[in-house]
Design a protein around this motif. Structure first.
Motif, mmCIF file in Angstrom:
data_model
loop_
_atom_site.group_PDB
_atom_site.id
_atom_site.type_symbol
_atom_site.label_atom_id
_atom_site.label_comp_id
_atom_site.label_asym_id
_atom_site.label_seq_id
_atom_site.Cartn_x
_atom_site.Cartn_y
_atom_site.Cartn_z
ATOM 1 N N SER A 228 -10.142 -23.623 -7.536
ATOM 2 C CA SER A 228 -9.786 -23.011 -6.250
ATOM 3 C C SER A 228 -10.822 -21.954 -5.899
ATOM 4 O O SER A 228 -11.368 -21.291 -6.784
ATOM 5 N N HIS B 32 -9.958 -29.789 -11.271
ATOM 6 C CA HIS B 32 -9.300 -28.950 -10.262
ATOM 7 C C HIS B 32 -9.923 -27.560 -10.270
ATOM 8 O O HIS B 32 -10.647 -27.199 -11.215
ATOM 9 N N ARG C 108 -2.776 -13.872 -3.324
ATOM 10 C CA ARG C 108 -2.390 -15.278 -3.482
ATOM 11 C C ARG C 108 -2.075 -15.530 -4.949
ATOM 12 O O ARG C 108 -2.968 -15.518 -5.796
ATOM 13 N N ASP D 4 -8.806 -28.716 -17.684
ATOM 14 C CA ASP D 4 -8.144 -27.833 -18.655
ATOM 15 C C ASP D 4 -8.454 -28.257 -20.087
ATOM 16 O O ASP D 4 -8.411 -27.437 -21.015
ATOM 17 N N HIS E 75 -12.956 -27.461 -12.892
ATOM 18 C CA HIS E 75 -12.975 -27.626 -14.352
ATOM 19 C C HIS E 75 -11.864 -28.588 -14.762
ATOM 20 O O HIS E 75 -11.018 -28.971 -13.939
HETATM 21 O O1 LIG Z 1 -5.424 -20.146 -9.543
HETATM 22 C C1 LIG Z 1 -5.781 -21.315 -9.373
HETATM 23 O O2 LIG Z 1 -5.682 -21.867 -8.306
HETATM 24 C C2 LIG Z 1 -6.438 -22.089 -10.475
HETATM 25 C C3 LIG Z 1 -5.566 -22.378 -11.614
HETATM 26 C C4 LIG Z 1 -6.290 -23.216 -12.583
HETATM 27 O O3 LIG Z 1 -7.252 -23.837 -12.263
HETATM 28 C C5 LIG Z 1 -5.890 -23.298 -13.986
HETATM 29 O O4 LIG Z 1 -5.041 -22.511 -14.404
HETATM 30 O O5 LIG Z 1 -6.411 -24.136 -14.722
#
Ligand SMILES: O=C(O)CCC(=O)C(=O)O
Length: 300
Positions: A241, A239, A250, A159, A157
């Motif tokens: 995950s 970005h 994690r 931000d 996505h």
């Molecule tokens: O926890 C993560 O790796 C993702 C964090 C993320 O994508 C965000 O906060 O926009």
């Protein structure tokens, strides 16, 4: 910036070395700022190594507290909130509970270690080199927490789909609380994707996300790293995950900084929320100043 077609996009880097800065001590701020502008993201190796163990100690205390508060959780459109402000999602089959932590509430008001880490001078120097001299924290600090054995994915996505800003928007410094790789859901980025502008998002398990048919995980670059490594990205950098399939939690902690006069015009976590959102103003969005001075502005 208007949206450009994602299909013809070529990343500015396909190897992490193009993004890396050795930040275990001082580093060349001007060079880091220029590489950040080029790629929309940067990997600052070892930047937070002096802070990470104290912050993670508070994160684990907050995680235990949030789980203990689960009997008092209340449902919300995104999942469930416990009274401390922690957001839970449905847990995958085989998990020890039916709900898993997604966003853990720690915050600058809850952890002195988190607050101290947000005031790192190298972070502020780099942010100033990009955004200018007057800087505020966007929010209270964010902790994303993937529990062991299947902890939630955060789909690819931008931000800017969650908070569309008036000016440049915040720069996010995301730090690994533990060593991260593909098994426990390291961050993945698409270098250069900030040039695409805001792309259309859809509703996903992890709230707003890009359509997986257009943006499969394979289009992103996994950033393996050690506890204390920091990944810097801007609001339009794609970005996300994947799940945590390891046997240990994690956690990452994120500091976001923006120009003192910047603010989110639209804040939402779903497609309908974006469609219904009324443009907001600066008043009510004044963050803690971390550099420079806030000039008076008539925000009426
Ligand atoms: O926890 C993560 O790796 C993702 C964090 C993320 O994508 C965000 O906060 O926009």
């Amino acid at each position: 910036m208007s949206a450009a077609p994602a299909a013809v996009f070529t990343p500015t880097a396909t190897d992490v070395t193009a993004l890396e800065v050795d930040a275990r001590g001082g580093f060349d701020i001007a060079d880091a700022a220029s590489r950040y502008r080029e790629h929309g993201c940067l990997v600052l190796r070892g930047l937070m190594r002096e802070h990470v163990s104290a912050v993670v100690r508070d994160i684990e205390r907050a995680a235990a507290q949030a789980v203990a508060l689960l009997p008092q959780a209340e449902a919300c459109p995104e999942g469930w909130y416990t009274p401390d402000g922690t957001l839970f999602l449905p847990a995958p089959p085989g998990h020890i509970r039916d709900k898993q932590i997604m966003m853990l509430h720690v915050g600058y008001r809850g952890s002195a270690a988190l607050m101290r880490s947000a005031l790192d001078l190298r972070v502020l120097d780099l942010t100033e080199a990009v955004l200018g001299p007057d800087l505020e924290l966007q929010d209270e600090g964010q902790v994303m927490y993937k529990e062991a054995v299947g902890g939630h994915p955060k789909h690819l996505h931008q931000d800017s789909s969650y908070f569309t800003h008036r000016f440049d928007g915040p720069m996010a410094f995301l730090t690994y609380g533990v060593d991260c790789d593909e098994k426990n859901g390291c961050l993945r980025v698409v270098p250069g994707s900030h040039r695409l502008g805001l792309q259309p998002h859809v509703d996903t398990f992890s709230h707003l996300g890009l359509d997986e048919r257009e943006w499969p995980w394979e289009r992103s670059l996994p950033i393996r790293g050690r506890a204390g490594d920091t990944i810097l990205f801007g609001v339009d950098c794609i970005h996300g995950s994947q799940e945590n399939h390891s046997h240990a939690p994690r956690a990452v902690f994120i500091h976001r900084y923006r120009r003192a006069d910047d603010f989110a015009l639209i804040s939402a976590a779903s497609v309908a929320g974006r469609a219904q959102a009324k443009p907001a103003r600066k008043s009510g969005q004044r963050g803690i100043m971390v550099r420079g001075f806030r000039r008076y502005q008539d925000e009426g």
